[in-house]
Structure formats: C-alpha cells, structure tokens
Design a protein around this motif. Structure first.
Motif, PDB file in Angstrom:
ATOM      1  N   TRP A 109       0.836  -1.205   0.000  1.00 16.73           N
ATOM      2  CA  TRP A 109       0.000   0.000   0.000  1.00 16.73           C
ATOM      3  C   TRP A 109       0.869   1.253   0.000  1.00 16.73           C
ATOM      4  O   TRP A 109       0.941   2.001   0.961  1.00 16.73           O
ATOM      5  N   THR A 110       1.536   1.491  -1.131  1.00 17.13           N
ATOM      6  CA  THR A 110       2.419   2.647  -1.275  1.00 17.13           C
ATOM      7  C   THR A 110       2.085   3.408  -2.550  1.00 17.13           C
ATOM      8  O   THR A 110       1.558   2.837  -3.517  1.00 17.13           O
ATOM      9  N   GLY A 238      -3.830   1.997   6.277  1.00 22.02           N
ATOM     10  CA  GLY A 238      -2.405   1.910   6.007  1.00 22.02           C
ATOM     11  C   GLY A 238      -1.868   3.102   5.244  1.00 22.02           C
ATOM     12  O   GLY A 238      -0.738   3.545   5.475  1.00 22.02           O
ATOM     13  N   MET A 239      -2.693   3.649   4.344  1.00 20.05           N
ATOM     14  CA  MET A 239      -2.210   4.771   3.536  1.00 20.05           C
ATOM     15  C   MET A 239      -2.600   6.122   4.116  1.00 20.05           C
ATOM     16  O   MET A 239      -1.832   7.088   4.005  1.00 20.05           O
ATOM     17  N   GLY A 249      -0.691   7.419   7.874  1.00 16.09           N
ATOM     18  CA  GLY A 249      -0.238   6.340   7.006  1.00 16.09           C
ATOM     19  C   GLY A 249       0.864   6.761   6.059  1.00 16.09           C
ATOM     20  O   GLY A 249       1.556   7.767   6.267  1.00 16.09           O
ATOM     21  N   THR A 250       1.024   5.994   4.982  1.00 17.88           N
ATOM     22  CA  THR A 250       2.123   6.231   4.050  1.00 17.88           C
ATOM     23  C   THR A 250       1.952   7.539   3.275  1.00 17.88           C
ATOM     24  O   THR A 250       2.898   8.001   2.642  1.00 17.88           O
ATOM     25  N   ARG A 252       1.276  10.417   4.782  1.00 17.98           N
ATOM     26  CA  ARG A 252       1.364  11.525   5.748  1.00 17.98           C
ATOM     27  C   ARG A 252       2.309  12.636   5.295  1.00 17.98           C
ATOM     28  O   ARG A 252       2.136  13.789   5.708  1.00 17.98           O
TER      29      ARG A 252
END
Length: 327
Positions: A109-110, A238-239, A249-250, A252
């Motif tokens: 999840w990126t 997650g994101m 999350g990623t 931020r």
C-alpha cells in the motif's frame, strides 16, 4: 449475455481499444463480455486487479478512471459510463480494493506501487493514448503517474477534488469541522485521543460531516453506498489513517504541489462548493498549473459528480472534446 474465457491471443480483439502501445496479452483475462462492455482481470505487482471497459467500440481516446479512497472502489464513479458514447471508459479497482485481489501485505500500500499499477493496467489493455480522470486520492495517483517516466501518451488530466497535499487536506478538514457544533467537535477529539472510532457518537458525528462535505444528496446514490460497503479499511488505514482529520499512514508526507508546474498536459480541476477539497485549495492548485482550468459546482461537495451529474458530465465532455480537437 455471453460469458467467455478468452485465449490470450484473442484478448485484445475483444477489447477493441488496442492502439500503438504493445499490449502484454498474457496479463489479461476476460471473464465477461456484453456487447461493447468487457470485464476481466489484469495481473499486476502483488496480485490481480479487476477492470471494466464500457463503450469498447467507441472511436474516441479512452478515459481511464482512477478511484479515490485510498481503499475505495470504482462503483461510485459509474455515472461516468455515460461518456462511453464518445470514447471507451475504463474502470478498475485498485489492488486491495473492491473486486480486485486483497492480499494481506501492507508493504503493497504505497504510492510508488500504485503508480506502477496504473502503468501495468495501461500496458495490459493497450492504452497507448489515454485521458486520465482521478477523483480524490485518485487525483494524487494521476498526477504522480503523469510526472513519471512511463506516462507517454497521456493526453489530459481531470482532477476531481484531488488530494495533492496531505497537510493541506487535513487543514481543510479541520476548518470544516470547526464550523460544526461544539459537541460534534468534542466527540471527534475524544475519538482521536482514545483511538475509539467505533462508538455510536463518533459514527453519528461522521454521518453529519459526510452529509455536509462528502455527499449532500439524501438518500445517497446506490453506487456510493456500494463503495462504502466494500471499502478496504486495511488500505485506508495503512495509507491514510484513522479518520479524514488525521493522516498517519504512508501518505502523511505526501505533497506534489511543488511539481505541479511540470505537468505537461491540459488539466481540468473540479470541486464542489462544500467539498472536502475546498474551492480555495483547488484555486491554489490551479494557479500552480499553467493554463489549467477550475470548475466549482455550487451547492455540491466531494461527490459533485453524483450531486450535479448532468453538469459534471457536460463539463468533462466539453473539456475532453477540446483536448481531442487540439491534438
């Protein structure tokens, strides 16, 4: 209705949208075809993503739709299929979402992997020339993709209430929240302090917030309800994070505003008067993209394509027609 499992050699014949981009036929499986509508799966890094092409026989440059969330689905964007009388409309559910595979691997999840996924979908479906429409998080994805080395053939961007700066997004939500009664603000503060986002009070506060800034129709359209029913919380958490007001999350540190001037194609920004992505923020983004346009839909909010569907479709249709005519 005819259900087919096509051989890899026949996949692109069924899609009818192949252009000069060499398609990776081994990565596509068609599971359903009904007239000029096709559904199936594309193999991408981490699993398979589900897609639907509406108007596969239409002559215009395809429009590839990137849904929001993160963790949402294509369903709430289905009204855009009305544009298929002029061009193929390509929907897909991002990995971890909706009808696509949902691997249990948070490392997937990126932003980088989702940007690569856009390219994998284009390659597999033979979308050499394409317009991109990104809504909310999908707008972040669209901009990151068009700034990548793999974006040749993208002819325009339509950014509907896009997330382009995580800090600015949070600031807008905090400003919106400040206009609510103090008791609602206190419920949100308590939930964020305790981590208890399941309380009835918090759910009621969120319902009030969504009714003002996410979708102002009552009741909500069925396609939007379907998206909320199928939303992938692991991807969203997650994101993004625990709520619209807090990003942990990623995403931020996500901020692409410093590169907006590098976007090499025509850009249309849209938002609603009461949007989570505020008109002031959209006007700032528009000022960073030379020659870009902004349409604000009065009385509407984040899902302005559902609240003012006819006006939204007319705006998108006219923009795409102008871009096509200039090619």
């Amino acid at each position: 209705m005819l259900l087919l499992l096509l051989t890899t050699a026949a996949v692109l014949l069924a899609l009818c949208i192949t252009t000069d981009r060499p398609a990776d036929r081994s990565n596509v499986t068609i599971t359903r075809t009904d007239g000029d509508t096709h559904e199936g799966y594309v193999d991408v890094t981490g699993g398979r993503v589900w897609f639907r092409i509406v108007g596969a026989d239409s002559p215009g440059t395809p429009l590839l739709i990137l849904h929001g969330g993160p963790g949402a689905t294509h369903d709430y964007l289905e009204p855009l299929a009305a544009l298929a009388d002029e061009r193929p409309i390509v929907f897909y559910d991002q990995l971890g979402c909706g009808n696509s595979d949902r691997p249990d691997d948070p490392a997937l999840w990126t932003v980088v992997r989702y940007v690569a996924e856009v390219g994998e979908v284009r390659q597999a479906l033979g979308l050499d020339r394409v317009h991109l429409l990104g809504q909310s998080w999908g707008g972040a994805l669209a901009v990151e993709y068009v700034l990548s080395a793999e974006s040749d053939g993208v002819e325009s961007l339509i950014l509907s209430a896009p997330l382009l700066d995580a800090d600015r997004w949070v600031a807008d939500q905090r400003a919106h929240l400040a206009a609510f009664p103090e008791e609602i603000q206190e419920v949100v503060r308590e939930a964020e302090a305790t981590g208890n986002f399941d309380s009835p009070e918090y759910q009621e506060a969120m319902a009030a917030y969504y009714a003002r800034h996410v979708c102002r129709t009552d009741p909500w359209p069925e396609c939007l309800n379907r998206t909320f029913e199928k939303i992938s919380l692991p991807v969203y958490l997650g994101m993004w994070g625990p709520s619209e007001f807090t990003c942990t999350g990623t995403l931020r540190t996500f901020d692409v505003t410093g590169r907006l001037a590098e976007v090499p194609v025509p850009v249309l920004f849209t938002c609603g008067e009461h949007d989570e992505a505020s008109p002031a923020t959209m006007a700032y983004f528009r000022s960073q993209v030379p020659g870009s346009e902004l349409k604000v839909f009065k009385g509407a909010s984040h899902e302005h394509h559902l609240e003012e569907t006819d006006a939204y479709l007319a705006t998108v249709r006219e923009f795409l027609s102008r871009v096509d005519a200039a090619q």
